[in-house]
Design a protein around this motif. Sequence first.
Motif, PDB file in Angstrom:
ATOM      1  N   UNK A 175       8.779   3.346   4.010  1.00 26.89           N
ATOM      2  CA  UNK A 175       8.441   4.741   3.788  1.00 26.89           C
ATOM      3  C   UNK A 175       8.037   5.389   5.112  1.00 26.89           C
ATOM      4  N   UNK A 176       8.228   6.701   5.269  1.00 26.30           N
ATOM      5  CA  UNK A 176       7.811   7.384   6.505  1.00 26.30           C
ATOM      6  C   UNK A 176       6.297   7.362   6.664  1.00 26.30           C
ATOM      7  N   UNK A 177       5.841   7.553   7.888  1.00 20.08           N
ATOM      8  CA  UNK A 177       4.411   7.527   8.188  1.00 20.08           C
ATOM      9  C   UNK A 177       4.000   8.816   8.887  1.00 20.08           C
ATOM     10  N   UNK A 178       2.727   9.189   8.693  1.00 22.62           N
ATOM     11  CA  UNK A 178       2.159  10.351   9.371  1.00 22.62           C
ATOM     12  C   UNK A 178       1.265   9.918  10.535  1.00 22.62           C
ATOM     13  N   UNK A 179       1.486   8.717  11.050  1.00 19.20           N
ATOM     14  CA  UNK A 179       0.624   8.179  12.088  1.00 19.20           C
ATOM     15  C   UNK A 179       0.496   9.070  13.299  1.00 19.20           C
ATOM     16  N   UNK A 180       1.595   9.717  13.703  1.00 23.45           N
ATOM     17  CA  UNK A 180       1.563  10.579  14.886  1.00 23.45           C
ATOM     18  C   UNK A 180       0.604  11.753  14.679  1.00 23.45           C
ATOM     19  N   UNK A 181       0.493  12.235  13.437  1.00 20.32           N
ATOM     20  CA  UNK A 181      -0.450  13.326  13.139  1.00 20.32           C
ATOM     21  C   UNK A 181      -1.890  12.854  13.329  1.00 20.32           C
TER      22      UNK A 181
ATOM     23  N   UNK B 196      -2.863  10.560  15.454  1.00 18.54           N
ATOM     24  CA  UNK B 196      -3.086  10.493  16.900  1.00 18.54           C
ATOM     25  C   UNK B 196      -3.402  11.883  17.448  1.00 18.54           C
ATOM     26  N   UNK B 197      -2.644  12.886  17.024  1.00 22.60           N
ATOM     27  CA  UNK B 197      -2.861  14.255  17.501  1.00 22.60           C
ATOM     28  C   UNK B 197      -4.229  14.786  17.085  1.00 22.60           C
ATOM     29  N   UNK B 198      -4.659  14.440  15.868  1.00 25.30           N
ATOM     30  CA  UNK B 198      -5.974  14.886  15.401  1.00 25.30           C
ATOM     31  C   UNK B 198      -7.081  14.274  16.242  1.00 25.30           C
ATOM     32  N   UNK B 199      -6.946  12.987  16.578  1.00 21.91           N
ATOM     33  CA  UNK B 199      -7.987  12.351  17.374  1.00 21.91           C
ATOM     34  C   UNK B 199      -7.972  12.830  18.827  1.00 21.91           C
TER      35      UNK B 199
ATOM     36  N   UNK C  94       0.845  -1.201   0.000  1.00 24.20           N
ATOM     37  CA  UNK C  94       0.000   0.000   0.000  1.00 24.20           C
ATOM     38  C   UNK C  94       0.876   1.245   0.000  1.00 24.20           C
ATOM     39  N   UNK C  95       0.401   2.282  -0.652  1.00 19.85           N
ATOM     40  CA  UNK C  95       1.153   3.535  -0.706  1.00 19.85           C
ATOM     41  C   UNK C  95       1.205   4.177   0.671  1.00 19.85           C
ATOM     42  N   UNK C  96       2.251   4.922   0.923  1.00 23.24           N
ATOM     43  CA  UNK C  96       2.409   5.609   2.205  1.00 23.24           C
ATOM     44  C   UNK C  96       1.757   6.991   2.143  1.00 23.24           C
ATOM     45  N   UNK C  97       1.457   7.532   3.324  1.00 26.40           N
ATOM     46  CA  UNK C  97       0.792   8.833   3.389  1.00 26.40           C
ATOM     47  C   UNK C  97       1.574   9.943   2.682  1.00 26.40           C
ATOM     48  N   UNK C  98       2.896  10.063   2.900  1.00 22.98           N
ATOM     49  CA  UNK C  98       3.618  11.161   2.226  1.00 22.98           C
ATOM     50  C   UNK C  98       3.538  11.092   0.710  1.00 22.98           C
ATOM     51  N   UNK C  99       3.569   9.883   0.150  1.00 24.33           N
ATOM     52  CA  UNK C  99       3.516   9.752  -1.307  1.00 24.33           C
ATOM     53  C   UNK C  99       2.126  10.094  -1.842  1.00 24.33           C
TER      54      UNK C  99
ATOM     55  N   UNK D 143     -11.960  14.022  11.397  1.00 23.95           N
ATOM     56  CA  UNK D 143     -11.948  12.566  11.560  1.00 23.95           C
ATOM     57  C   UNK D 143     -11.464  11.885  10.280  1.00 23.95           C
ATOM     58  N   UNK D 144     -11.927  12.383   9.139  1.00 28.39           N
ATOM     59  CA  UNK D 144     -11.500  11.838   7.842  1.00 28.39           C
ATOM     60  C   UNK D 144      -9.987  11.959   7.682  1.00 28.39           C
ATOM     61  N   UNK D 145      -9.452  13.131   7.994  1.00 27.33           N
ATOM     62  CA  UNK D 145      -8.013  13.355   7.869  1.00 27.33           C
ATOM     63  C   UNK D 145      -7.238  12.513   8.887  1.00 27.33           C
ATOM     64  N   UNK D 146      -7.764  12.417  10.114  1.00 24.28           N
ATOM     65  CA  UNK D 146      -7.103  11.625  11.139  1.00 24.28           C
ATOM     66  C   UNK D 146      -7.017  10.158  10.769  1.00 24.28           C
ATOM     67  N   UNK D 147      -8.092   9.614  10.198  1.00 23.53           N
ATOM     68  CA  UNK D 147      -8.095   8.212   9.768  1.00 23.53           C
ATOM     69  C   UNK D 147      -7.073   7.997   8.666  1.00 23.53           C
ATOM     70  N   UNK D 148      -6.987   8.956   7.746  1.00 24.19           N
ATOM     71  CA  UNK D 148      -5.988   8.831   6.678  1.00 24.19           C
ATOM     72  C   UNK D 148      -4.575   8.805   7.246  1.00 24.19           C
ATOM     73  N   UNK D 149      -4.266   9.730   8.155  1.00 28.07           N
ATOM     74  CA  UNK D 149      -2.927   9.791   8.722  1.00 28.07           C
ATOM     75  C   UNK D 149      -2.589   8.538   9.535  1.00 28.07           C
ATOM     76  N   UNK D 150      -3.597   7.932  10.162  1.00 30.49           N
ATOM     77  CA  UNK D 150      -3.351   6.732  10.955  1.00 30.49           C
ATOM     78  C   UNK D 150      -3.159   5.494  10.085  1.00 30.49           C
ATOM     79  N   UNK D 151      -4.024   5.335   9.072  1.00 35.25           N
ATOM     80  CA  UNK D 151      -4.041   4.081   8.312  1.00 35.25           C
ATOM     81  C   UNK D 151      -3.531   4.214   6.877  1.00 35.25           C
ATOM     82  N   UNK D 152      -3.361   5.448   6.393  1.00 35.08           N
ATOM     83  CA  UNK D 152      -2.745   5.638   5.075  1.00 35.08           C
ATOM     84  C   UNK D 152      -3.641   5.362   3.892  1.00 35.08           C
TER      85      UNK D 152
END
Length: 203
Positions: free
Chosen positions: A182-188, A190-193, A8-13, A149-158
């Motif tokens: 690839x790097x992940x935006x998962x921490x973002x 978490x912060x959104x939620x 699966x593609x990573x969030x930054x890409x 919530x939509x953005x938070x789910x994307x950052x968590x699960x990509x």
Amino acid sequence: QNPLLFPLASQPDIVRADSKDKYYVTYLYKEMMELLLRWKGPRWTEVNKKRIKMVAKLVYYTLSTVIGQQTLGEEYCDLVQVHNNFPVQLPNRAMLIFCMVFGSYFVKDFLLRLSSLEQYFSRGLKRNPILIQSIMPKIKDLIKTYKLAHLGIFYLFGVYYSYAKRLLGIKYIFNRRLLQDRPSYGILGVLIFVQLFIRLLIW
């Protein structure tokens, strides 16, 4: 080749590909505006600039996604769209572009009408302040909460950076093997939620 063999593609890409596509849509829009300014004149062009932007977006994605090709942003980031782990079929591609081009227009029009309705109530129905002070702000808060919530789910699960792709279940995969993680935006995410949780506590 079986898409399941690729990650699966990573969030930054995904974000980078989306930014690239927006850049090219904007470039096409500006070129169309310049052409129409000479042909139709500034008044007509100014009145119809929203429609021109929709047409530019429609043309860009029709010449790429609808006919089964990568967009320039997807090609730049080596991304391919899949649905249920297989290439997206034409009906879903067409529905995707319809939602991407016209869906945002309908949502913006709804929010504009909502704002106009609120102003109308505040001027003409002052005897009923509950509607103004309670219902309208809560509708706006719900929309903002959903966006977060939509953005938070994307950052968590990509997956599902756009609303249309979430609606249709269309994901991105890489069209190549990865030599490193690839790097992940998962921490973002978490912060959104955390932010959403605080909003719910004070709502």
